[in-house]
Enzyme design. Structure first.
Site, PDB file in Angstrom:
ATOM      1  CG  ASP A   5      -2.396 -20.140  -1.735  1.00 12.08           C
ATOM      2  OD1 ASP A   5      -1.846 -20.141  -0.615  1.00 12.08           O
ATOM      3  OD2 ASP A   5      -1.937 -20.770  -2.725  1.00 12.08           O
ATOM      4  CG  ASP A  39      -8.137  -4.476   1.685  1.00 10.05           C
ATOM      5  OD1 ASP A  39      -9.046  -3.951   2.364  1.00 10.05           O
ATOM      6  OD2 ASP A  39      -8.123  -4.473   0.440  1.00 10.05           O
ATOM      7  CE1 TYR A  75      -3.624  -2.473   0.432  1.00  8.40           C
ATOM      8  CE2 TYR A  75      -4.666  -0.477   1.261  1.00  8.40           C
ATOM      9  CZ  TYR A  75      -4.769  -1.758   0.777  1.00  8.40           C
ATOM     10  OH  TYR A  75      -6.001  -2.332   0.651  1.00  8.40           O
ATOM     11  CE  LYS A  77       1.490 -17.731  -3.088  1.00 12.88           C
ATOM     12  NZ  LYS A  77       0.565 -18.886  -3.168  1.00 12.88           N
ATOM     13  CG  ASP A  81     -13.753  -6.776   2.551  1.00 12.21           C
ATOM     14  OD1 ASP A  81     -13.506  -6.075   3.556  1.00 12.21           O
ATOM     15  OD2 ASP A  81     -14.152  -6.281   1.472  1.00 12.21           O
TER      16      ASP A  81
HETATM   17  C1  IPM Z   1     -10.332  -1.012   4.233  1.00 10.23           C
HETATM   18  C2  IPM Z   1     -10.626  -0.352   2.904  1.00 10.23           C
HETATM   19  C3  IPM Z   1      -9.490   0.584   2.561  1.00 10.23           C
HETATM   20  C4  IPM Z   1      -8.231  -0.250   2.413  1.00 10.23           C
HETATM   21  C5  IPM Z   1      -9.726   1.451   1.315  1.00 10.23           C
HETATM   22  C6  IPM Z   1     -11.010   2.257   1.412  1.00 10.23           C
HETATM   23  C7  IPM Z   1      -8.563   2.368   1.041  1.00 10.23           C
HETATM   24  O1  IPM Z   1     -10.858  -1.321   1.934  1.00 10.23           O
HETATM   25  O2  IPM Z   1     -10.150  -0.284   5.231  1.00 10.23           O
HETATM   26  O3  IPM Z   1     -10.294  -2.245   4.280  1.00 10.23           O
HETATM   27  O4  IPM Z   1      -7.978  -0.838   1.343  1.00 10.23           O
HETATM   28  O5  IPM Z   1      -7.467  -0.321   3.375  1.00 10.23           O
HETATM   29 MG    MG Z   2     -10.920  -3.343   2.681  1.00  8.94          MG
END
Ligand code: IPM
Ligand code: MG
Length: 361
Positions: free
Chosen positions: A224, A248, A141, A192, A252
């Site tokens: 993975d 990240d 990032y 990884k 999710d």
């Molecule tokens: C998160 C989001 C952010 C990230 C974006 C909005 C920049 O997806 O906080 O997980 O990728 O860190």
């Molecule tokens: Mg995110």
């Protein structure tokens, strides 16, 4: 000592959900004499519209002077055509970097009342209580060089750099081991290392730090496989620690195991425990302004703030118990609604939590 909280509602549903979290916090502040002070600032698209930048200096000054930051969400289609450098997301990345919030805690807890909301079978997810510790200020990032360049043959080439120094890995390792010590003492480091040298070093440093935490069992998993295991048998995990980008993605997935991303809070901490607290979900522009968004992730983020930055465990416990009581009472925003429940608006959900706090659940 005053305890100052910077409030950054941001974009989309941000202002609506932050308003409810602030009502909860204001109630507890008076009820328990917490001594909290609030000041609002702009971030993301809202800040761009006002100042031409997603992270204006006044907002940064406000956050630097504060003990904690409460953030709603940033971004939306309105700002998508903008140059990358001034996109709302850059405001978020900028504040993480400026405040040195390297340790991002993303719990995934399944509320028993919502077991049927998960897309996985309830026996796979019931009782799930997992913590992802994501490195937040390094890795791909932030790595340099980055950009899009034109090669000699005229073809464009995009490039980013995955980079971690030993000290960056070491400090997130300590953070994760200490969290594991307070939980079930199992830490899984995700990398990884079979392909990326950078994460081979990650694995080495994790092993080195592990010797200082003999009470915690460390394991390693390739990313993975980890993504597969998260949907196959997520209860095998207690704490997971991983890089910025893997975290990240995996967070999710972990969020969805619980049925609604609208339920999950997060904390981003610096070395001294100062933190920024925000729901995991985004700004949901499609439902913004309608009063239907779920404020519980933001309300639970306030509970994390009280627990981690202000060491007010009783106040944090009260919020979490009140959220449980609201769910027990059957109130549901649209994202977690199922037949037989009482569908409520954003502010009615806030009311339900505050009422539960008042009656002491
Ligand atoms: C998160 C989001 C952010 C990230 C974006 C909005 C920049 O997806 O906080 O997980 O990728 O860190
Ligand atoms: Mg995110």
């Amino acid at each position: 000592m005053t305890k100052k909280i910077a409030i950054l509602p941001g974009d989309g549903i941000g202002p609506e959900i932050v308003a409810e979290a602030l009502r909860v916090l204001t109630f507890l502040n008076a009820d328990m004499n917490l001594g909290l002070e609030f000041e609002q600032g702009l971030i993301g698209g809202a800040a761009y519209d006002e100042y031409g930048t997603p992270l204006p200096q006044v907002t940064l000054d406000l956050c630097q002077a504060a003990d904690a930051v409460l953030l709603g969400a940033v971004g939306g289609p309105k700002w998508e055509p903008l140059d990358h450098a001034v996109r709302p997301e850059r405001g978020l990345l900028g504040i993480r970097a400026e405040l040195k919030l390297f340790s991002n805690l993303r719990p995934a807890i399944l509320y028993p009342q919502l077991a049927d909301a998960s897309s996985l079978k309830s026996e796979i997810v019931s009782g799930l209580d997992l913590m992802i510790v994501r490195e937040l200020t390094g890795g791909i990032y932030f790595g340099q060089p980055r950009g899009v360049r034109t090669l000699e043959n005229g073809e464009k080439q995009g490039y980013n750099t995955l980079v971690y120094s030993e000290s960056e890995i070491r400090r997130i390792a300590h953070s994760a081991f200490q969290i594991a010590q307070k939980r079930n003492k199992r830490l899984c480091s995700v990398d990884k290392a079979n392909v990326l040298e950078c994460t081979e070093l990650w694995r080495e440093v994790m092993n080195e730090v592990a010797t200082q935490y003999p009470d915690v069992t460390l394991s390693h998993m390739y990313v993975d496989n980890a993504s597969m295991q998260l949907v196959r048998a997520p209860k095998q995990f207690d704490v997971m620690v991983t890089t910025n980008m893997f975290g990240d993605i995996l967070s999710d997935t972990a969020a969805m195991l619980t049925g609604s991303i609208g339920m999950l809070p997060s904390a981003s901490l610096d070395e001294s425990g100062k933190g920024m607290y925000e729901p995991i979900h985004g700004s949901a522009p499609d439902i913004a302004g309608q009063g239907v968004a779920n404020p519980l992730a933001t309300i639970l983020s306030v509970a994390m703030m009280l627990r981690y930055t202000f060491a007010e465990a009783t106040a944090a416990d009260r919020i979490e118990a009140a959220v449980n009581a609201a769910l027990d009472a059957g109130v549901r925003t649209a994202d977690i609604f199922a037949e037989g429940n009482n569908k409520v608006s954003t502010s009615e959900m806030g009311d339900a939590v505050i009422n539960a706090l008042k009656v002491g659940v």
